[in-house]
Design a protein around this motif. Sequence first.
Motif, PDB file in Angstrom:
ATOM      1  N   ILE A   4     -37.553  68.651   3.140  1.00 46.86           N
ATOM      2  CA  ILE A   4     -38.470  69.192   2.348  1.00 46.86           C
ATOM      3  C   ILE A   4     -38.417  70.702   2.538  1.00 46.86           C
ATOM      4  O   ILE A   4     -38.638  71.176   3.671  1.00 46.86           O
ATOM      5  N   TYR A   5     -38.391  71.665   1.626  1.00 46.12           N
ATOM      6  CA  TYR A   5     -38.491  72.959   1.693  1.00 46.12           C
ATOM      7  C   TYR A   5     -39.562  73.614   0.981  1.00 46.12           C
ATOM      8  O   TYR A   5     -39.747  73.234  -0.200  1.00 46.12           O
ATOM      9  N   GLY A   6     -39.998  74.695   1.479  1.00 46.59           N
ATOM     10  CA  GLY A   6     -41.150  75.482   0.877  1.00 46.59           C
ATOM     11  C   GLY A   6     -41.399  76.600   1.664  1.00 46.59           C
ATOM     12  O   GLY A   6     -40.981  76.837   2.824  1.00 46.59           O
ATOM     13  N   ILE A   7     -42.472  77.472   1.203  1.00 46.81           N
ATOM     14  CA  ILE A   7     -42.580  78.642   1.685  1.00 46.81           C
ATOM     15  C   ILE A   7     -43.613  78.312   2.779  1.00 46.81           C
ATOM     16  O   ILE A   7     -44.528  77.469   2.422  1.00 46.81           O
ATOM     17  N   LYS A   8     -43.620  78.557   4.033  1.00 47.96           N
ATOM     18  CA  LYS A   8     -44.344  78.114   5.115  1.00 47.96           C
ATOM     19  C   LYS A   8     -45.862  78.374   4.867  1.00 47.96           C
ATOM     20  O   LYS A   8     -46.494  77.455   5.310  1.00 47.96           O
ATOM     21  N   ASP A   9     -46.106  79.397   4.473  1.00 46.96           N
ATOM     22  CA  ASP A   9     -47.636  79.531   4.271  1.00 46.96           C
ATOM     23  C   ASP A   9     -48.362  78.458   3.298  1.00 46.96           C
ATOM     24  O   ASP A   9     -49.533  78.327   3.342  1.00 46.96           O
ATOM     25  N   LYS A  10     -47.433  77.884   2.375  1.00 52.50           N
ATOM     26  CA  LYS A  10     -48.056  76.940   1.578  1.00 52.50           C
ATOM     27  C   LYS A  10     -47.721  75.589   1.847  1.00 52.50           C
ATOM     28  O   LYS A  10     -48.356  74.608   1.747  1.00 52.50           O
ATOM     29  N   LEU A  44     -40.223  78.033   5.325  1.00 56.32           N
ATOM     30  CA  LEU A  44     -39.293  79.056   5.125  1.00 56.32           C
ATOM     31  C   LEU A  44     -40.259  80.245   5.117  1.00 56.32           C
ATOM     32  O   LEU A  44     -41.424  80.412   4.423  1.00 56.32           O
ATOM     33  N   ASP A  45     -39.862  81.440   5.503  1.00 56.53           N
ATOM     34  CA  ASP A  45     -40.572  82.803   5.101  1.00 56.53           C
ATOM     35  C   ASP A  45     -40.159  83.003   3.745  1.00 56.53           C
ATOM     36  O   ASP A  45     -39.123  82.754   3.265  1.00 56.53           O
ATOM     37  N   LYS A  46     -41.217  83.677   3.147  1.00 55.67           N
ATOM     38  CA  LYS A  46     -40.957  84.051   1.594  1.00 55.67           C
ATOM     39  C   LYS A  46     -39.696  84.585   1.244  1.00 55.67           C
ATOM     40  O   LYS A  46     -39.022  84.369   0.281  1.00 55.67           O
ATOM     41  N   GLU A  47     -39.372  85.601   2.009  1.00 45.43           N
ATOM     42  CA  GLU A  47     -38.158  86.412   2.062  1.00 45.43           C
ATOM     43  C   GLU A  47     -36.959  85.615   2.055  1.00 45.43           C
ATOM     44  O   GLU A  47     -35.741  86.033   1.593  1.00 45.43           O
ATOM     45  N   ASP A  48     -36.945  84.437   2.897  1.00 43.63           N
ATOM     46  CA  ASP A  48     -35.843  83.467   2.678  1.00 43.63           C
ATOM     47  C   ASP A  48     -35.781  82.210   1.762  1.00 43.63           C
ATOM     48  O   ASP A  48     -35.024  81.488   1.842  1.00 43.63           O
ATOM     49  N   SER A  56     -44.411  79.263  -8.961  1.00 46.97           N
ATOM     50  CA  SER A  56     -44.991  79.656  -8.014  1.00 46.97           C
ATOM     51  C   SER A  56     -44.819  79.742  -6.547  1.00 46.97           C
ATOM     52  O   SER A  56     -43.842  79.032  -6.133  1.00 46.97           O
ATOM     53  N   ASP A  57     -45.530  80.385  -5.659  1.00 52.15           N
ATOM     54  CA  ASP A  57     -45.234  80.393  -4.228  1.00 52.15           C
ATOM     55  C   ASP A  57     -45.379  78.837  -3.582  1.00 52.15           C
ATOM     56  O   ASP A  57     -44.967  78.595  -2.752  1.00 52.15           O
ATOM     57  N   SER A  58     -45.940  77.976  -4.382  1.00 51.60           N
ATOM     58  CA  SER A  58     -45.932  76.452  -4.304  1.00 51.60           C
ATOM     59  C   SER A  58     -44.967  75.718  -4.513  1.00 51.60           C
ATOM     60  O   SER A  58     -44.569  74.516  -4.179  1.00 51.60           O
ATOM     61  N   TYR A  59     -43.920  76.398  -4.914  1.00 42.04           N
ATOM     62  CA  TYR A  59     -42.466  75.776  -5.294  1.00 42.04           C
ATOM     63  C   TYR A  59     -41.955  74.878  -3.942  1.00 42.04           C
ATOM     64  O   TYR A  59     -42.012  75.473  -2.913  1.00 42.04           O
TER      65      TYR A  59
END
Length: 128
Positions: A4-10, A44-48, A56-59
């Motif tokens: 499972i991959y996603g932006i770490k903050d989300k 992942l960091d958003k820039e990665d 959205s950032d919840s992708y």
Amino acid sequence: MIVIYGIKDKLNPIKSTLSDVIQSCMTDVLTLPASKRAHRIVPLDKEDFYYPDGRSDSYTVIEINMMEGRQQDTKKSLIKQLFNRIEAELGISPIDIEITIKEQPAHCWGFRGMTGDEVQDLKYKVNV
């Protein structure tokens, strides 16, 4: 195995619940035992993490690796259950979820010192 991959903050705040939801779908649709959880969560960091426009950032990307043998309708049911339950329990819209099922022949799997085509004591069926 599921990755499972996603932006770490989300992803980090929901990863335990997301794992529970995914496993419940795997149990209900594929009849896997609840104890057969093999999830790898990659925050992942958003820039990665590049993703398509309109998301959205919840992708979140969910890759499901499994031995081949499940019927097409079973795999479609699994995907639909994942979309429905993730939206219902986590509020992530299906537009922000990408699911890929990757199947390999049993002889390409190795676990407990043998290949998947040699194992005789699975507690679940692959051909469902």
